[in-house]
Write a protein that holds these residues in place. Structure first.
Motif, short mmCIF file in Angstrom:
data_model
loop_
_atom_site.label_atom_id
_atom_site.label_comp_id
_atom_site.label_asym_id
_atom_site.label_seq_id
_atom_site.Cartn_x
_atom_site.Cartn_y
_atom_site.Cartn_z
N MET A 201 16.14 -11.62 33.67
CA MET A 201 16.73 -12.78 34.31
C MET A 201 17.56 -12.30 35.49
SD MET A 201 18.17 -15.33 31.34
CE MET A 201 18.46 -16.67 32.51
N TYR A 202 17.70 -13.16 36.48
CA TYR A 202 18.70 -12.92 37.52
C TYR A 202 19.54 -14.18 37.64
CZ TYR A 202 15.84 -15.67 40.80
OH TYR A 202 15.13 -16.67 41.41
N PHE A 203 20.71 -14.04 38.25
CA PHE A 203 21.64 -15.15 38.34
C PHE A 203 22.06 -15.36 39.78
CE2 PHE A 203 21.79 -13.45 34.08
CZ PHE A 203 21.74 -14.59 33.30
N TYR A 204 22.47 -16.58 40.06
CA TYR A 204 22.88 -16.95 41.41
C TYR A 204 23.86 -18.11 41.29
CZ TYR A 204 19.42 -20.62 40.58
OH TYR A 204 18.71 -21.66 40.02
N GLY A 205 24.56 -18.41 42.36
CA GLY A 205 25.50 -19.52 42.33
C GLY A 205 26.68 -19.28 43.25
N SER A 206 27.80 -19.87 42.90
CA SER A 206 29.01 -19.77 43.73
C SER A 206 30.22 -19.96 42.84
CB SER A 206 28.98 -20.82 44.83
OG SER A 206 30.14 -20.78 45.61
N GLY A 207 31.23 -19.12 43.03
CA GLY A 207 32.44 -19.25 42.22
C GLY A 207 32.13 -19.10 40.75
N LYS A 208 32.58 -20.08 39.96
CA LYS A 208 32.32 -20.05 38.52
C LYS A 208 31.04 -20.79 38.14
CE LYS A 208 37.14 -19.50 37.13
NZ LYS A 208 36.95 -18.12 36.65
N ASN A 209 30.34 -21.35 39.12
CA ASN A 209 29.08 -22.05 38.85
C ASN A 209 27.92 -21.08 39.02
OD1 ASN A 209 30.38 -24.61 38.49
ND2 ASN A 209 30.58 -24.77 40.71
N VAL A 210 27.39 -20.62 37.91
CA VAL A 210 26.33 -19.61 37.92
C VAL A 210 25.11 -20.18 37.22
CG1 VAL A 210 25.67 -17.31 37.17
CG2 VAL A 210 27.99 -17.72 37.96
N TYR A 211 23.95 -19.99 37.85
CA TYR A 211 22.68 -20.46 37.31
C TYR A 211 21.77 -19.25 37.10
CZ TYR A 211 24.75 -24.54 39.54
OH TYR A 211 25.62 -25.51 39.95
N GLY A 212 20.82 -19.41 36.18
CA GLY A 212 19.92 -18.30 35.87
C GLY A 212 18.47 -18.66 36.10
N ALA A 213 17.66 -17.66 36.36
CA ALA A 213 16.21 -17.82 36.50
C ALA A 213 15.54 -16.60 35.90
CB ALA A 213 15.82 -17.99 37.96
N ARG A 214 14.37 -16.79 35.35
CA ARG A 214 13.65 -15.67 34.73
C ARG A 214 12.95 -14.82 35.79
NH1 ARG A 214 11.26 -17.38 28.83
NH2 ARG A 214 12.88 -18.89 28.28
N TRP A 215 12.73 -13.56 35.41
CA TRP A 215 12.05 -12.62 36.30
C TRP A 215 11.21 -11.69 35.43
CZ3 TRP A 215 12.09 -12.29 41.64
CH2 TRP A 215 11.50 -11.15 42.19
N TYR A 216 9.94 -11.55 35.78
CA TYR A 216 9.06 -10.62 35.06
C TYR A 216 9.23 -9.23 35.67
CZ TYR A 216 4.86 -8.29 33.37
OH TYR A 216 3.98 -7.40 32.80
N LEU A 217 9.89 -8.35 34.95
CA LEU A 217 10.16 -7.01 35.46
C LEU A 217 8.88 -6.17 35.53
CD1 LEU A 217 13.51 -6.47 33.58
CD2 LEU A 217 13.24 -6.62 36.05
N GLY A 218 8.07 -6.22 34.48
CA GLY A 218 6.75 -5.59 34.54
C GLY A 218 6.76 -4.08 34.70
N GLN A 219 7.76 -3.41 34.11
CA GLN A 219 7.87 -1.95 34.31
C GLN A 219 6.75 -1.16 33.66
OE1 GLN A 219 9.98 -3.83 32.48
NE2 GLN A 219 11.05 -2.69 30.90
#
Length: 717
Positions: A201-219
């Motif tokens: 997963m990776y996260f993004y947002g601003s201040g204390k508002n953080v959202y997440g999205a999945r990510w296929y690492l595929g190592q």
């Protein structure tokens, strides 16, 4: 809205089966007639890779971890005699292997019992029956990692030696299960998460508002490990570097971006993604490594979360524990003084052309776990490593590894780039105001000591949710530990968080913005101007609203208002600013962020108060429907549904599909979508050969709307 992809997906965008690899020819040197010879060997792929926890790798080569043994079964041309015959081996790395630089390892016969703490090169006969011999080959814990050629040797009673070159290369990785390895990680659940888990997963947002999205690492995808070793060997890494996670992680932070070494990813923050894929459309690392391998050209385009996840994939693939992290309100300190300078004119309007520093809404980078034998004791553990090309370090766009322990303590003098990371999470912001009088310098009107590094998060161990790790990067704001860290930084940098002593202000601003406003809807900014004095206050209220990239760089002015506001003693005045969708839609950029800079100038006292408010509009989610279970290797269909939230049509539309459940990656064009229309999209997919609960990740992009994602879980049987 800006953002663009190529009109037609290239042919490599979809694959389900891999091309056959050309195997090197097996060679066997001749021995004297009558001497003992090796007739055949068996590398015991399944047993060895299970024992080395590398069975998930899809490479055709044997994948091992250093610091432990692996088994090889050998068949001789006659019965093995332990008193007369000696079995040994060599591991060769690179074109000109030498013992002096670690590229040639001699695995001599080991006599007698072997202790549990044995850590060296060697060959030990486990058992023998007639001509069939089982041999354990020991790989030292400080071995180079990379691609090795294995040579098996047998010496007979007359001293005659015969060699057999094993036809397949052997890949050797770092070993977080070995206590003698610099990447040793004690906790089993963390090894499972930070080394073996390919669903990130990776996260993004601003201040204390953080959202997440999945990510296929595929190592574990075949192209990934091969690509990484080729990158390292053909670029800047010297042979000795391949034994050190410190050096490898630093070099990889440069090789994942294309700025200096024609590496994997091209960064682009312009909003124009013509000739490539917009960063928000990527959902995994495997497709990126595949494209880079097949085209031999840097992949377009990436921003920080893409750089961070691809670097996390590379590190995990090599056996270095790694995690992608997100830091909200992340400072980019260009001049190395740990202060973010912002300039305003006499009316409180931002003067962007004077601001070289910036505070990003969020920034993603990677933490890698390792010992730091190059530093004094106490700095091992998590290290910040960043592939996003922000500033040059030693002349190259690279960053880290910077010890989190040093960042937290303010030990900014330590290697590598610790000062830059300290500023990212703990710099202060200084607002400067020009009076409007010619040649009069600006004066600092506000110092904000706690608005940088508001929240630092990563994916939780074993869960698809965020874990707050701010305390690993800095002490609590205002604590004694934070003051000690700042005093420590003061030894190396002047004026950190001590620029001026602010005068007391008797007028304050409180701003409120709504949550969860879908893009395309109207919203209001509500401002309260409070007077804490016993006298009337007449104020000039300035509101500048601009669309901004997540890096904090302003794009277009959305609105600007200048109003007179009168506030009674100990009273407050409310001002409401309503933005219609038509006011902002055409000015938005990638992530639909709007920055409001609010300034109040008090006429009676000339006090100036400046506040900033970051606002992010929501984007729709893709609803994905899949079968609850599928058989490994089988074909199945996924259905996607989402609604266009905009009052105009979407053009040049694409759906991209990837994930740990899928064999391959698909990117397909879709028709024009009408204003506010709900659409369905069906895609044919092939399940991976791996069983268990896996995920599917989908993204949608168009000329007018990008960064729309969705995910679904599926069980492969």
């Amino acid at each position: 809205m800006t953002g663009r992809t190529v009109d037609q997906p290239p042919t490599w965008w979809y694959w389900e089966t891999e091309e056959p690899m050309v195997e090197p020819v097996a060679l066997m040197s001749s021995g004297t007639d009558g001497s003992v010879k090796i007739q055949s060997y068996d590398l015991q792929y399944s047993t060895n890779q299970t024992g080395h926890r590398t069975e998930q790798y899809e490479n055709k080569e044997l994948v091992l971890r250093r610091g432990q043994q692996f088994k090889v079964d050998i068949t001789l041309n006659r019965d093995y005699n332990g008193e007369k015959h000696k079995l040994s081996a060599e591991l060769k790395w690179g074109a000109t292997p030498k013992i002096s630089d670690g590229t040639l390892a001699i695995l001599s016969p080991i006599a007698g019992p072997i202790s549990a703490t044995f850590d060296d090169w060697g060959t030990h006969v486990v058992n023998a029956t007639g001509p069939n011999v089982s041999v354990a080959l020991y790989v030292k814990s400080d071995s180079l990692v990379g691609r090795f050629r294995l040579v098996l040797m047998v010496t007979d009673e007359n001293g005659l030696k015969q060699k057999m070159n094993v036809k397949d290369e052997i890949f050797v990785l770092f070993n977080p299960w070995s206590k003698d390895d610099d990447v040793y990680l004690p906790e089993d659940d963390q090894k499972q998460e930070y080394v073996l888990n390919d669903q990130g997963m990776y996260f993004y947002g601003s201040g204390k508002n953080v959202y997440g999205a999945r990510w296929y690492l595929g190592q574990f995808e075949e192209y990934v490990l091969r690509c990484i070793f080729e990158l390292l060997q053909t670029k800047r890494a010297k042979p000795r570097s391949f034994g050190s996670p410190v050096e490898i992680s630093r070099v990889l932070s440069a090789l994942i971006n294309s700025n200096d070494d024609n590496g994997v990813l091209v960064g682009n923050w312009s909003g124009d993604y013509s000739g490539g894929t917009e960063p928000t459309a990527w959902t995994g690392s495997a497709a990126i490594f595949k494209q880079y391998t097949l085209t031999k050209k840097p992949v377009k385009f990436a921003q920080c979360w893409v750089f961070a996840n691809v670097l996390t994939t590379a590190l995990r693939s090599l056996g270095i524990p790694a995690r992608s992290i997100c830091n909200t309100a992340s400072a980019h300190d260009t001049d190395g003084n740990c202060i973010m300078d912002y300039h305003f004119d006499s009316n409180g309007k931002p003067m962007d052309w004077l601001d070289s520093d910036s505070v990003w809404n969020f920034h993603c980078w990677t933490d890698a776990w390792m010992a730091r034998p190059d530093l004094p004791p106490g700095y091992g553990g998590w290290q910040a490593v960043d592939a996003t090309p922000q500033e040059r370090s030693e002349g190259v766009f690279q960053l880290g590894p910077a010890p989190l322990a040093a960042v937290k303590a303010g030990h900014v003098q330590l290697l590598f780039d610790t000062k830059f990371v300290f500023a990212e999470v703990n710099a202060c912001k200084v607002n400067w105001k020009f009076s409007g009088v010619e040649n009069e310098p600006p004066v600092p009107i506000h110092i904000d000591t706690d608005s940088v590094g508001v929240l630092t998060v990563t994916k939780a161990v074993g869960k698809m949710e965020k874990e707050i790790i701010s305390d690993q990067y800095k002490p609590p704001e205002g604590s004694t530990e934070e003051l000690l860290a700042i005093y420590t930084v003061e030894k190396y940098i002047n004026s950190v968080k001590k620029l001026v002593v602010e005068t007391k202000k008797d007028v304050e601003i409180v701003g409120t913005l709504p949550d969860d406003i879908m893009i395309g809807n109207d919203f209001e900014l509500v401002l309260l101007v409070r007077n804490t004095s016993s006298e009337d206050r007449n104020c000039v209220l300035s509101i500048a609203g601009t669309s901004v990239y997540y890096t904090g760089v302003r794009a277009k002015e959305v609105i600007y208002e200048l109003k007179d506001v009168a506030v009674k003693p100990l009273g407050e005045s409310e001002y409401r600013l309503k933005l219609l969708a038509s006011d902002y839609l055409r000015d938005l950029v990638d992530q639909a962020n709007i920055r409001f800079d609010v300034t109040v100038v008090v006429k009676e006292t000339n006090q100036t108060i400046i506040k900033g408010y970051d606002f992010k509009l929501k984007k729709p989610n893709i609803k994905i429907t899949v079968p609850s279970t599928v058989h490994k290797g089988s074909t199945f269909y996924a259905k996607a549904e989402f609604t266009n939230p905009l009052p105009y049509k979407l053009q040049k539309c694409f759906f991209s599909t990837e994930g740990s459940a899928l064999a391959g990656y698909k990117r397909e064009m879709f028709r024009i979508i009408k204003a506010n229309e709900t659409v369905e999209y069906e895609v044919k997919l092939v399940a991976k050969q791996k069983t268990g609960e896996r995920d599917i990740i989908m993204s949608f992009s168009s000329t007018e709307l990008i960064g729309v994602t969705g995910e679904a879980d599926i069980i492969i049987q």
